[in-house]
Scaffold this motif. Structure first.
Motif, mmCIF file in Angstrom:
data_model
loop_
_atom_site.group_PDB
_atom_site.id
_atom_site.type_symbol
_atom_site.label_atom_id
_atom_site.label_comp_id
_atom_site.label_asym_id
_atom_site.label_seq_id
_atom_site.Cartn_x
_atom_site.Cartn_y
_atom_site.Cartn_z
ATOM 1 N N LEU A 126 0.820 -1.208 0.000
ATOM 2 C CA LEU A 126 0.000 0.000 0.000
ATOM 3 C C LEU A 126 0.857 1.263 0.000
ATOM 4 O O LEU A 126 2.079 1.219 0.106
ATOM 5 N N GLY A 127 0.195 2.390 -0.119
ATOM 6 C CA GLY A 127 0.810 3.710 -0.041
ATOM 7 C C GLY A 127 -0.272 4.731 0.205
ATOM 8 O O GLY A 127 -1.458 4.404 0.316
ATOM 9 N N ILE A 128 0.119 5.999 0.277
ATOM 10 C CA ILE A 128 -0.834 7.097 0.466
ATOM 11 C C ILE A 128 -1.049 7.782 -0.879
ATOM 12 O O ILE A 128 -0.092 8.158 -1.565
ATOM 13 N N TRP A 129 -2.301 7.933 -1.256
ATOM 14 C CA TRP A 129 -2.675 8.523 -2.540
ATOM 15 C C TRP A 129 -2.943 10.015 -2.346
ATOM 16 O O TRP A 129 -3.827 10.406 -1.586
ATOM 17 N N LEU A 130 -2.147 10.840 -3.006
ATOM 18 C CA LEU A 130 -2.307 12.295 -2.916
ATOM 19 C C LEU A 130 -1.933 12.914 -4.253
ATOM 20 O O LEU A 130 -0.874 12.606 -4.811
ATOM 21 N N ASP A 131 -2.790 13.771 -4.762
ATOM 22 C CA ASP A 131 -2.556 14.463 -6.038
ATOM 23 C C ASP A 131 -2.225 13.474 -7.153
ATOM 24 O O ASP A 131 -1.273 13.661 -7.921
ATOM 25 N N ASN A 132 -3.012 12.397 -7.216
ATOM 26 C CA ASN A 132 -2.869 11.387 -8.274
ATOM 27 C C ASN A 132 -1.496 10.719 -8.273
ATOM 28 O O ASN A 132 -0.989 10.299 -9.317
ATOM 29 N N LYS A 133 -0.911 10.592 -7.100
ATOM 30 C CA LYS A 133 0.372 9.922 -6.964
ATOM 31 C C LYS A 133 0.368 9.086 -5.697
ATOM 32 O O LYS A 133 -0.198 9.488 -4.683
ATOM 33 N N LEU A 134 1.035 7.923 -5.767
ATOM 34 C CA LEU A 134 1.134 7.036 -4.620
ATOM 35 C C LEU A 134 2.467 7.257 -3.916
ATOM 36 O O LEU A 134 3.533 7.101 -4.512
ATOM 37 N N TRP A 135 2.397 7.598 -2.643
ATOM 38 C CA TRP A 135 3.582 7.848 -1.824
ATOM 39 C C TRP A 135 3.790 6.619 -0.939
ATOM 40 O O TRP A 135 2.929 6.278 -0.126
ATOM 41 N N THR A 136 4.940 5.958 -1.100
ATOM 42 C CA THR A 136 5.141 4.661 -0.465
ATOM 43 C C THR A 136 6.334 4.659 0.486
ATOM 44 O O THR A 136 7.266 5.452 0.354
ATOM 45 N N SER A 137 6.306 3.704 1.417
ATOM 46 C CA SER A 137 7.401 3.536 2.370
ATOM 47 C C SER A 137 8.535 2.747 1.728
ATOM 48 O O SER A 137 8.403 2.180 0.644
ATOM 49 N N ARG A 138 9.661 2.683 2.453
ATOM 50 C CA ARG A 138 10.729 1.755 2.107
ATOM 51 C C ARG A 138 10.451 0.418 2.793
ATOM 52 O O ARG A 138 9.356 0.169 3.273
ATOM 53 N N ASN A 139 11.452 -0.458 2.825
ATOM 54 C CA ASN A 139 11.281 -1.794 3.392
ATOM 55 C C ASN A 139 11.001 -1.726 4.891
ATOM 56 O O ASN A 139 11.337 -0.738 5.553
#
Length: 312
Positions: A126-139
């Motif tokens: 998963l990731g966070i969806w903001l401004d039509n972009k997915l912001w994801t964590s590292r491992n």
């Protein structure tokens, strides 16, 4: 009038022959068989592969997965927090012996790893969806094994804070629970934030993890995304699915790497979703897209957050 034993046997005979004549999957040629398993009992299993950059491996009698350890980031950048899926055709654990073979991507008789997560979400990251972009964590950076079989693999991982554009930071703890007898791992995610207000979380399936686009079934009323992968020669197909709470579902979209179920989430409040995987040549008997879609739609799911404890 009751059937005589011989007549009953004759009536059953065509069904028996039909079952025997049913086409069986043709597995790839075996390249260097794995060392024999010490125990061939069907079980669920979770373990830390500390010899392989700290990967976490979990599997049951039907499916197999891993998430990548923090040490892999330096060895294979840009390693990330997507979920890997392996096919398996035995009921007992094989992932540890497969990794230690020195050729994890080959077929050694018990399963195969030909699913490439890359920077995508794989099978339910998963990731966070903001401004039509997915912001994801590292491992993941920490883990806790709550139960290592024999009937359930149950563990938690922590993801260190990561930025969502310049607006805020978030961090996550996620619990993974895989019982025997199912293709689905239950996820319980708790995402915290340095700022208040709801988040849109994108739970994803990679679009091209085996080389090209697969076929996708979407049922928003059920909170379902089902992916039937392309045929990769003698390696067959991988199949992935998500089940999310329809009450949380905002939309289903796609970006360059993923199909995404967008969920409205409250920071600090845990939520439940399920990630499923199968191999068309492996356990489960899913030889067609229709077989997989029917199974995914019929899977019994509950989105009630379970109590935390090693027996749940």
């Amino acid at each position: 009038m009751p059937l005589r034993p011989l007549a009953a046997a004759l009536l059953l005979l065509p069904l028996s022959l039909a079952a025997q004549d049913a086409p069986q999957p043709r597995l790839p040629a075996i390249d260097k068989p794995l060392p024999p398993a010490a125990d061939r009992t069907a079980r669920a299993n979770v373990m830390l592969a500390d010899y392989r950059y700290g990967d976490l491996l979990w599997e049951n009698d039907r499916t197999a997965h891993r998430v990548y350890g923090h040490a892999l980031e330096a060895h294979e950048p840009p390693s990330g927090s997507g979920i890997d899926a392996w096919g398996k055709n035995v009921a007992w654990p094989f992932m540890d012996r497969q990794l230690k073979s020195g050729d994890q991507h080959g077929f050694h008789g018990e399963g195969i790893d030909h699913y490439n997560v890359g920077t995508g979400r794989g099978a339910g990251g998963l990731g966070i969806w903001l401004d039509n972009k997915l912001w994801t964590s590292r491992n993941f950076v920490r883990h806790r094994i709550l139960r290592n079989g024999p009937d359930t693999a149950d563990f938690e991982v922590d993801y260190a804070p990561w930025p969502v554009d310049v607006a805020r930071k978030v961090w996550e703890t996620r619990r993974f629970t895989l019982p025997t007898g199912t293709h689905f791992t239950r996820m319980v995610s708790t995402i915290a934030s340095d700022k208040p207000g709801p988040l849109i979380v994108g739970v994803g399936i990679g679009r091209k993890p085996t080389g090209s686009e697969g076929e996708v079934t979407i049922d928003k009323a059920k909170g379902l995304i089902s992916w039937w992968g392309p045929d990769v020669g003698d390696h067959g197909r991988m199949a992935i699915a998500l089940r999310v709470d329809p009450a949380m579902l905002v939309d289903v979209v796609k970006d360059a790497d993923n199909h995404l179920a967008l969920l409205r989430v409250t920071p600090g409040k845990p939520f439940v979703y399920y990630s499923g995987a199968a191999w068309s040549l492996g356990n489960g008997g899913f030889r067609t897209r229709a077989d997989w879609d029917r199974h995914v739609g019929a899977e019994k799911v509950t989105f009630t957050v379970p109590p935390r404890g090693p027996n749940h």
